[in-house]
Design an enzyme around this catalytic site. Structure first.
Site, PDB file in Angstrom:
ATOM      1  N   GLY A   1       0.830  -1.204   0.000  1.00  0.00           N
ATOM      2  CA  GLY A   1       0.000   0.000   0.000  1.00  0.00           C
ATOM      3  C   GLY A   1       0.862   1.250   0.000  1.00  0.00           C
ATOM      4  N   GLU A   2       0.323   2.336   0.511  1.00  0.00           N
ATOM      5  CA  GLU A   2       1.003   3.641   0.609  1.00  0.00           C
ATOM      6  C   GLU A   2       1.238   4.300  -0.756  1.00  0.00           C
ATOM      7  OE1 GLU A   2       4.778   3.177   2.595  1.00  0.00           O
ATOM      8  OE2 GLU A   2       3.896   2.567   4.495  1.00  0.00           O
ATOM      9  N   GLY A   3       0.939   3.610  -1.849  1.00  0.00           N
ATOM     10  CA  GLY A   3       1.308   4.100  -3.171  1.00  0.00           C
ATOM     11  C   GLY A   3       2.635   3.534  -3.644  1.00  0.00           C
TER      12      GLY A   3
END
Length: 352
Positions: free
Chosen positions: A312-314
């Protein structure tokens, strides 16, 4: 909700874009997915010389009431602690965005913590986390609309700063639960097939997570095909903000680089509001979260990479970015057969 005036991509330059890539000094199609990426960005920008300007990743953070029930491997407090880590430059998203020279922004969409004003966190807090949808709606309709509006405003600000290429990241313990429910309802997939390991649950943990989410789902009396109602009841403030940001980015003709499971759930919801948003998207990777492939298939999306990521987080978008950059570089800088004085392939004689 504000109307997002997203235009269909123009087909005016399609033939010229295809001719440009096909006439490069290479066999037809030999750059694989890079050719698809380059042609897509050229089409989005309606240009034979596309540019990536001020690429930016915006991480939206919010807490989830369902996290109190243990649907994640980590406690809810990790959400706010990770934002401090972002501000110190120590997270994976910091490393990768820094590596590739991408602007990095963090938004407090609804974290259960008050951050010091001097921290460089964009404060758009709706509330101190959502409510627990096992018992009640995660948010009110007004809060959901406010989140969509604020997300759109943040992306509009990025665009005003010169950005035409945007990636979205998220942080919020429990947000794979929201994404699973959004997928189940909006894509009409059994919930059991949508619930995965999240931050690292074992088989027993996944079973417990499914039972808790199913309990919430059994109390839902809203429409199953209404993205706004589904987001209001089961979403997170960060997911709703991303949804608004995506619709605004498409309206502004930006290229959207889509990350993993949670980000794609926001896009799924956005596409039910305005399906034209999908025309502006590149899909960075297939997440290792089991239901992401179902989500991508529902959207008709082709991921660029499949390297087992699920952070996640980009981060998936950031790791993919150099491939996107390479695609634009070859399209703009590689010589054509004519420019290089190289002979093109000769078609076989008809008699053969």
């Amino acid at each position: 909700m504000q109307e997002f005036k997203i235009e269909n991509l123009s087909t005016e330059l399609d033939e010229k874009i295809l001719n440009k890539t096909n006439n490069k000094t290479k066999p037809l199609g030999s750059l694989g997915i890079l050719e698809r990426i380059a042609c897509k960005i050229a089409k989005i920008q309606s240009s034979l010389s596309p540019e990536i300007k001020k690429p930016t990743v915006v991480v939206f953070a919010g807490d989830h009431g369902i996290a109190d029930d243990g649907v994640s491997f980590y406690p809810k407090s990790v959400s706010y602690q990770m934002l401090y880590n972002y501000m110190q430059g120590g997270a994976a998203i910091n490393v990768f965005s820094r590596q590739h020279g991408i602007d990095f922004k963090v938004v407090d969409a609804g974290v259960d913590h008050d951050f010091e004003p001097e921290l460089n966190i964009i404060n758009r807090k709706i509330a101190y986390g959502t409510k627990n949808y096992r018992f009640e709606s995660a948010m009110t309709k007004e809060q959901c609309l406010e989140a969509i509006e604020k997300g759109a405003g943040i992306i509009e600000d990025c665009h005003k700063e010169g950005c035409n290429f945007i990636a979205f990241g998220e942080k919020g313990i429990g947000n794979t639960s929201s994404a699973a429910l959004i997928l189940s309802l909006l894509a009409n997939i059994p919930l059991e097939d949508c619930v995965g390991r999240g931050t690292g649950l074992d088989q027993a943990g996944v079973k417990s997570k499914y039972e808790l989410l199913n309990e919430g789902l059994s109390k839902y009396t809203g429409k199953t095909d209404d993205a706004l109602e589904v987001m209001t009841y089961f979403g997170g403030f960060e997911i709703a903000m991303i949804m608004g940001g995506m619709l605004k980015a498409a309206e502004l003709k930006m290229t959207l680089l889509i990350d993993g499971f949670i980000i794609t759930s926001a896009l799924l919801a956005a596409s039910k509001i305005n399906p034209k948003v999908l025309e502006y998207c590149l899909y960075a990777h297939k997440s290792n979260e089991k239901a992401h492939i179902s989500m991508l298939n529902h959207l008709g999306a082709e991921p660029i990479m499949d390297i087992g990521m699920r952070l996640g987080e980009g981060t998936g978008a950031m790791v993919c970015y150099p491939l996107v950059k390479s695609a634009v570089q070859y399209f703009n800088e590689m010589a054509s057969f004519e420019e290089a004085g190289v002979s093109e392939a000769v078609e076989e004689a008809a008699s053969h």
